[in-house]
Each structure stands twice: as C-alpha cells, then as structure tokens.
Design an enzyme around this catalytic site. Sequence first.
Site, PDB file in Angstrom:
ATOM      1  N   ASP A 284      -1.689-102.133 -38.976  1.00 40.19           N
ATOM      2  CA  ASP A 284      -0.917-102.617 -40.142  1.00 40.19           C
ATOM      3  C   ASP A 284       0.275-101.884 -40.065  1.00 40.19           C
ATOM      4  OD1 ASP A 284      -0.284-104.421 -42.234  1.00 40.19           O
ATOM      5  OD2 ASP A 284      -1.177-102.801 -43.877  1.00 40.19           O
ATOM      6  N   ASP A 330      -5.433-106.795 -47.579  1.00 42.86           N
ATOM      7  CA  ASP A 330      -5.314-105.433 -48.207  1.00 42.86           C
ATOM      8  C   ASP A 330      -6.257-105.557 -49.484  1.00 42.86           C
ATOM      9  OD1 ASP A 330      -2.875-105.026 -46.670  1.00 42.86           O
ATOM     10  OD2 ASP A 330      -1.622-105.999 -47.926  1.00 42.86           O
TER      11      ASP A 330
END
Length: 574
Positions: A284, A330
């Site tokens: 990420d 997320d």
Amino acid sequence: MSSSARILKILQKEWQKSQPMLPVYIHMVITSLIPIFTGAHASLARPSSAAKPSKTRKKAGPEDGTEDDLQEDTESKIEGLSASAAIWFPVAAGCTLGGLYFIIKWLEDPAILSTVINAYFGIVGGFGVVQMFKDSLDVALSYMFPSKYLYRGQLWKFDCIKRNAVCQEDPNQTWHSPLPGRLSRLPLPSFVQRFIWALRSSKSTLCIRTTVGSLSKAHIHITPTTVLSYVFTLPILVYYNFVARPWYLTNILGLAFAYGSLQLISPTTPSVGTMILGALLLYDVYFVFFTPMMVTVAKQLDIPAKLVFPHPTDPSKPSKRQLSMLGLGDVALPGMMIGFALRLDLYLHYLRQQMQHSIVKHDKTDGEDRKSSIEPAHGSEPLSKEQLESSPGEDAPNEPSIPVVTKLPFSRATGHWGTRFWTSSLDPSVRGAIFPKTYFTASMIGYIAGLVITLVVSQMVNQAQPALLYLVPCVLLAFWGTAVVRGEMRQVWNFDESAEAQEEEKAKKDEVAKKQDKEQTDEAKQKLEKAVAERVERYGSTTDFFSLNVQLGSTSANGTRQCERRAKKANEAK
C-alpha cells in the site's frame, strides 16, 4: 513565540478547518466498523478446544417460532491462508492494480472498464448482498419473534402449534399472546393475534441437498427471508448497473463484499496474519507514495471496490460535490485479523473450561482403573502428557497413567440476538454466545485509533494517505500487546485454526480405511462360505465343517481369535 505555542496554534487552526468534515469522518468510522463487527461474529464456529455438540438435538420446526432455531450448527467454511499468502497476496494485488492502470491509460475512457467490472461485481457480488440482507432480516425477526422471553422472573417459551406461551417453571401456566415480554400483556384484537401467530408459523425452511458423485455435497436452505433478500437485491443491482450509481448504493455493495470476505478467508495462525498484513502494508505504501496507480484507479473507476462519503455541499460550487474514499482493502484486510481475534477469544474461552485428568492403568488390588482429576489453573495451557503421567494421584504414585482431556460441548455462538435480549441472557441455550471478547475488543480499539490517525494526517497534509500504514501497526500492536499484558503469548502463538480441519481430515481417512477393511472382510467371508459349500457338495457331508472354520478363522470363536493372532503377528513382522 515558543515551540509549544506554535504547535497549539497549528492544532487550533487545523481543528477549525476540520470541523465541517467531522460528520463525514464519523460517518466513515461507523460505516467501516459495521462489516468488521458483523462479519467477525458471523464467522464464528466450533473451535478445536470445544467438543462436538450432541447429535440428539430436537429437530427445528414450527413450534420453535424463531429463526435462531432453524439455523444449524455448521462447521467453519473459512479458507485458511498459509505463510505463502504473505508473498503472493501483494504480488497478485500489484499485478491487478498495474493491469487496471495501463488499461485505463490505453482506453482513455474508464467508463467502458467500469461497466465490465460492475457487471462482474453484479453477478458475483449479488450473492454477498443477498447474504447480508438475509442475515439482517434474520436478526430483525429474532427480535420480533424470539423463541423465549423473561417476564416477572419466569421464563416463557412460545409454542406455535398450540398458539400459546408456556411457562418453563410451571408447564400448566400458559399465555395466549404472540408478543414477548411486557408486550405480551397488551390487549390485542383476536384477528391481530391470529395474524401474528400465522407469521410465526410461516417461517418454514426448504432444504435442497445435492450431491455430485462423492466429491461435492451441498445443502441449500431456502427460507422466506432468503426469498425477500433476492427481492430486495435484484432491483438494487439493476438500478446500479443500468440507471445510476449513487454513493449509497456503492456503499451497500462494498459493505456486502467486505462482510462476505470476512467469512471466507482468514489466516490460520496469528503469525501468518501478521506477515500478510505487514506485506500488504508495504504494498500500500509503495503504490500510494511512489506510483500514481492507486490514486488513479480509485478515482477513475466507478466500481463498488471502495466506500465513498460525500462532503458537505459547498455554496460556491453547488453542482460539484466532493467525496472521501476508503478502499475495501482498508476494511477487509484489518478486519480479517480482527475476526481472527474474535475466534481466538472463543478458543481460549473453551480452553479455560477444559477438565484434565489421568486414568491410572489396571490396578491389581481391585481390578479396576482409577481416575485422578487434574484441573489446570485459570487461563493456563492443557497439561502435557509427561505432566499428567508424573501426577497420577495419591492412590497410585508409581503406576503409569493415560492423559485424558474432557472438553466442554460446543454451544452455537452466532444468532440468539432476540432471545438474548428478551431473556436477559438467562436462557441456557444462549450462553454459548456469551464469552469474553478481550482480543476482539482490543483489536477494534486499535482499528479505530488507526483510522482516526489516518484521517488526522490526511487532513493536515491535504494528501491521500495509505490507510494500511496506520491501521496495520495499530491493530497488530493492540492484538500482540494484549497477549503480552495478559501473559498468554504461548497460547496465542500456538493457536492454529487449521488443526481442527486436519483432525477432521484424519477422521475421514480413518473412516474410509475402516470401510475398506470391512469390504475386504466381507469378501473373505464370501470366499469362505463358497469354499465350505464346495467342500460339502464334494464330500456330501459336513464332517469337516467346524475344522475348516477353525482353520480359516470364520464363525467360531477359536477361529476368530486365531485369525486375530495371525494378523497381529503379520503386522508386527511388517
């Protein structure tokens, strides 16, 4: 001006600037917690520290009057992730993200790609939406139509066949109202009572069992809530794919995906979960800070792979409304570890209630085995074989012993929401859903703290942030920190969700081996009977029948014991 005064002034300025966005941030935090909380609880199944429940349970029927009773005690169907997933997860995600980025640049019109991906999401993700709606309806109906309720210190149970509520302490006491609790004393017209009783009695289940050879078996349970869920889902999918894509429908589809994913995949051990989250954190950070791929794909593609939250309307730009985004990864990826923490709590709950004892082998004085009970301290691990054999009890200090662990039978930990509410959790049938959720609570607090830090940093730097950069450390720190503080590092580290699956696989293999042995025994018996028949037919008498049985080991006791001795010697020789 001192440095502390300058910091306070900056914080005051940021606070004033972020005040209009507070409702958006609160909306984002609450929405992200919904699939994590519900998906984690829906994934609960029998842990390896609990014994299988008795199969002699009452068959669910219309007299139960609740959807909770219609649900079966099923084993976990979660796909366990091994340590190799820490490698191929970020690699696969990076290849997918890069492929989408270059396709967008090549097409120059992301609407085409969005249409294709939304069609896929509509077909595959529709089942997740159906399941989410069905579970929501089941919970709502469990509050409306519980199977039991508590009133003035007495427990009452509904009987939909006789259409009354029966007092559990005194079966002679009955009540005619179909409503629970204090509502049962409300005066209702007779036609209203008949209608509510009819609703209770109509909650039947159709079970479709399909088998494809000996490889695949499927049990499909169709209830009225299943039908209603499809009725609600189809218009949503049609409107989203062919009419418009408002932000709230995008969130509904995204929440359904996150909710379903938490029930399908999970790390098998806490170390595997830590490695996977660590690898995805690096993924990420790299694709957000060092490449334009993540932000470009998230903004250009209008697909339900994110949660979107509208900003307050700007009076200067009424036609253009900005949106804040939170990727499904997320939510689902930290939620995967949080769901694992909840199942760890359930495992430790049954582990602490295990009774351990040793059975002393044959005693020459009384001809019977003796049992010496050993109960572990609260929160301790099961004693090892050496510990049990070294503590056989006062009656037999020098005799060998066999370690035995008595597990508490598993009680379903999902459902029962309505019964728990109306009985104040005093009903024994709902006690399985009540257990300490220490690691789950700590991980949830860590997730909230990580998400708040993400929003604060994003607000201050006015730039998109990789949420996993803050979520992963906070969740893992809360999880492992709880284990250190409670002194349970060893139990947590040794917890393996794949152990139960391995035991079941071994049991299935043993069952297949027993079946094959039985078939071989039957075949040998048929050959023996055929040989006896031929001998009788040849000599015209049965003079040598019993000697033949003894020789071949068939029906006589001596022959059977002789065969057993020969088989034992053959196995030892092998």
